[in-house]
Scaffold this active site. Sequence first.
Site, PDB file in Angstrom:
ATOM      1  N   CYS A 172       0.871  -1.180   0.000  1.00  0.00           N
ATOM      2  CA  CYS A 172       0.000   0.000   0.000  1.00  0.00           C
ATOM      3  C   CYS A 172       0.898   1.217   0.000  1.00  0.00           C
ATOM      4  O   CYS A 172       1.574   1.493   0.997  1.00  0.00           O
ATOM      5  CB  CYS A 172      -0.929   0.002   1.212  1.00  0.00           C
ATOM      6  SG  CYS A 172      -1.884   1.525   1.370  1.00  0.00           S
TER       7      CYS A 172
ATOM      8  N   CYS B 280      -5.493   5.557  -4.012  1.00  0.00           N
ATOM      9  CA  CYS B 280      -4.777   4.275  -3.912  1.00  0.00           C
ATOM     10  C   CYS B 280      -3.356   4.525  -4.390  1.00  0.00           C
ATOM     11  O   CYS B 280      -3.136   4.831  -5.569  1.00  0.00           O
ATOM     12  CB  CYS B 280      -5.473   3.220  -4.767  1.00  0.00           C
ATOM     13  SG  CYS B 280      -4.562   1.656  -4.887  1.00  0.00           S
TER      14      CYS B 280
END
Length: 333
Positions: free
Chosen positions: A79, A231
């Site tokens: 991430c 994201c």
Amino acid sequence: MQIEKVHGSENHFFLLDQTKLQTKLSDQELVEFTKKIANPQTGILAGSDGVLVIDQATHEGAVAQMRVINADGSEASMCGNGLRTVSRYLAQELSLDQFKVQTLNADLQVSKSESFAPNVPAFSVEISPVSFAAEKLPFKNLNTDELIDQAVPEFLPNLKFTSLAVPNPHLISFVSAEELASDDLGNLGKRLNAKNPYFPDGVNVSFAQILGKNKLFVRTYERGVGFTNACGTGMSATSLAFALTHPDQGQFDQEITVYNPGGMVKTSVHKTGETYKINLIGNATVTHHVDISEADLHAANLDNVTITKTEEETAYQAFVTQLPKINDISVKS
């Protein structure tokens, strides 16, 4: 025990440092805790997109290990937005400005960057490894070993798609402003993250609008989460796809500005031989400190927490307010 509520481009997480615990949470306890605290109904502070877990590194050269537990309890390979917040935490804990963090698939270089604005600290993180191979994503039943700027009528007519792993799997299409604001992204994201013949493990789906030379707006439907404000790996993967498929507008070794529903980041994409590497630069904001007992952590009990708010979200929103207004898309739309 203190945990933090953090975000990168309004991609919100709770950050848990397991090295501070007398007894670490088991994997099942981590899943139950994440499902509880991340859920807007059962959690605190309106929930989150998941929990970032810091643990001791098992690889030489890395200062710590980061795991990413999604809101639904699944584990992500990486991430980018989360890694920035973990990097800030570790930089403060260890008094370091540059180091490596172990993630599920790679040990990644991170470094402190110049702040985006007063009280808006920023970090640069490496996004790699990169692969276009079908088995790395994986994808099936598309009659190709790589999917780069190709029409896929089975997904949506009149759009072209690129798919790559960074190492999270991503499916990307460059679209018009009208297409970006339509229901197509949400519908396709839901379809490809349910049982389907193309991406058996699901996939992050991003639609990107080209705003100009080295400038994008990216909206992502994230695997295990749904729509997110941003994201990090999605914006990184989209930047690489931009340079590959639109070389007149997206350039290697140049700074790319990527806007998103939660703000803005900078990326740069690089190629050495047949190897690609991406750098992602963005905010690492701490919005709250949460005090909780270790026993309550293990029991996923949130009834006795003490919450202290910082002033960093106010500073971040002031930074976002002065960004160019591109559209009215928000994560809730």
